[in-house]
Design a protein around this motif. Structure first.
Motif, PDB file in Angstrom:
ATOM      1  N   ARG A  33       0.951  -1.391  -0.003  1.00  0.00           N
ATOM      2  CA  ARG A  33      -0.067   0.114   0.051  1.00  0.00           C
ATOM      3  C   ARG A  33       0.672   1.450   0.028  1.00  0.00           C
ATOM      4  N   ARG A  34       1.960   1.319   0.852  1.00  0.00           N
ATOM      5  CA  ARG A  34       2.819   2.381   0.756  1.00  0.00           C
ATOM      6  C   ARG A  34       3.520   2.558  -0.446  1.00  0.00           C
ATOM      7  N   SER A  35       3.910   1.711  -1.214  1.00  0.00           N
ATOM      8  CA  SER A  35       4.446   1.811  -2.519  1.00  0.00           C
ATOM      9  C   SER A  35       3.495   2.304  -3.567  1.00  0.00           C
ATOM     10  N   GLU A  36       2.413   1.998  -3.545  1.00  0.00           N
ATOM     11  CA  GLU A  36       1.261   2.460  -4.513  1.00  0.00           C
ATOM     12  C   GLU A  36       1.122   4.013  -4.178  1.00  0.00           C
ATOM     13  N   LEU A  37       0.903   4.007  -2.984  1.00  0.00           N
ATOM     14  CA  LEU A  37       0.795   5.448  -2.603  1.00  0.00           C
ATOM     15  C   LEU A  37       1.976   6.511  -2.838  1.00  0.00           C
ATOM     16  N   VAL A  39       4.153   5.995  -5.417  1.00  0.00           N
ATOM     17  CA  VAL A  39       4.032   6.131  -7.012  1.00  0.00           C
ATOM     18  C   VAL A  39       2.838   7.387  -7.263  1.00  0.00           C
ATOM     19  N   LEU A  40       1.759   7.311  -6.769  1.00  0.00           N
ATOM     20  CA  LEU A  40       0.636   8.249  -7.152  1.00  0.00           C
ATOM     21  C   LEU A  40       1.132   9.473  -6.561  1.00  0.00           C
ATOM     22  N   GLU A  41       1.813   9.778  -5.348  1.00  0.00           N
ATOM     23  CA  GLU A  41       2.234  11.114  -5.012  1.00  0.00           C
ATOM     24  C   GLU A  41       3.435  11.645  -5.889  1.00  0.00           C
ATOM     25  N   LYS A  42       4.076  10.666  -6.310  1.00  0.00           N
ATOM     26  CA  LYS A  42       5.051  11.099  -7.420  1.00  0.00           C
ATOM     27  C   LYS A  42       4.644  11.892  -8.526  1.00  0.00           C
ATOM     28  N   GLN A  56      -8.616  15.709 -11.045  1.00  0.00           N
ATOM     29  CA  GLN A  56      -9.720  15.227  -9.909  1.00  0.00           C
ATOM     30  C   GLN A  56      -9.685  13.857  -9.771  1.00  0.00           C
ATOM     31  N   ALA A  57      -9.390  12.919 -10.775  1.00  0.00           N
ATOM     32  CA  ALA A  57      -9.296  11.487 -10.776  1.00  0.00           C
ATOM     33  C   ALA A  57      -8.165  10.970 -10.085  1.00  0.00           C
ATOM     34  N   LEU A  58      -6.872  11.886 -10.151  1.00  0.00           N
ATOM     35  CA  LEU A  58      -5.762  11.504  -9.482  1.00  0.00           C
ATOM     36  C   LEU A  58      -5.837  11.776  -8.173  1.00  0.00           C
ATOM     37  N   GLU A  59      -6.505  12.943  -7.716  1.00  0.00           N
ATOM     38  CA  GLU A  59      -6.928  13.388  -6.345  1.00  0.00           C
ATOM     39  C   GLU A  59      -7.753  12.234  -5.600  1.00  0.00           C
ATOM     40  N   ARG A  60      -8.781  11.727  -6.292  1.00  0.00           N
ATOM     41  CA  ARG A  60      -9.598  10.703  -5.718  1.00  0.00           C
ATOM     42  C   ARG A  60      -8.970   9.454  -5.533  1.00  0.00           C
ATOM     43  N   SER A  61      -7.939   9.165  -6.469  1.00  0.00           N
ATOM     44  CA  SER A  61      -7.324   7.974  -6.313  1.00  0.00           C
ATOM     45  C   SER A  61      -6.134   8.122  -5.244  1.00  0.00           C
ATOM     46  N   HIS A  65      -6.167   5.634  -1.942  1.00  0.00           N
ATOM     47  CA  HIS A  65      -4.893   4.873  -1.686  1.00  0.00           C
ATOM     48  C   HIS A  65      -4.423   5.224  -0.020  1.00  0.00           C
ATOM     49  N   ARG A  66      -4.627   6.608   0.331  1.00  0.00           N
ATOM     50  CA  ARG A  66      -4.233   6.973   1.553  1.00  0.00           C
ATOM     51  C   ARG A  66      -5.133   6.101   2.368  1.00  0.00           C
TER      52      ARG A  66
END
Length: 139
Positions: A33-37, A39-42, A56-61, A65-66
């Motif tokens: 879960r931390r790895s997925e998060l 990647v998205l934060e980057k 908006q889709a990125l922020e929802r995702s 994930h958080r």
């Protein structure tokens, strides 16, 4: 790669197979879960030209994930009897975005962490979760 102009497509056949065992990296839900998060934060910090809808889709995702990362942390903390588990559980119980059943379980974990920790350890002895959230019963 797509943001740099490369083309992508969909191939409707398996391109690789791998084995999942109880000790594989994909069974460590906290690390996964931390790895997925990360990647998205980057991706969110990068200067990609996203449309408002894509942003908006990125922020929802990111939010999803958080939340799943915090749940994985809570489950691990419960199983280990870690200090601060009541605080973690209380935060999840109060936070919107989680389903009511999850918030209820988190409130119970805040109230009786010892009991729920024992139940969590029992579940982990009975089965493990692999890639794709597949639950595998232990024999």
């Amino acid at each position: 790669m797509i943001f740099r102009g490369l083309r992508a497509g969909l191939i409707c056949e398996p391109l690789a197979c791998y084995r999942v065992r109880p000790g594989s990296l994909s069974t460590n839900q906290v690390a996964l879960r931390r790895s997925e998060l990360l990647v998205l934060e980057k991706a969110a910090r990068a200067n990609y030209r996203l449309t408002a809808e894509e942003r908006q889709a990125l922020e929802r995702s990111l939010g999803w994930h958080r939340r799943t990362s915090r749940l994985a942390d809570l489950r691990a903390a419960l199983a280990q009897g870690a200090p601060g588990v009541r605080r973690m559980a209380s935060r999840i119980a109060r936070e919107s975005g989680y389903p009511p059943s999850t918030r209820f379980k988190a409130a119970a974990a805040a109230a009786i962490p010892g009991l729920l920790g024992r139940l969590q350890r029992r579940q982990e002895r009975a089965a493990w979760v692999g890639a794709g959230h597949i639950r595998v019963e232990r024999h």
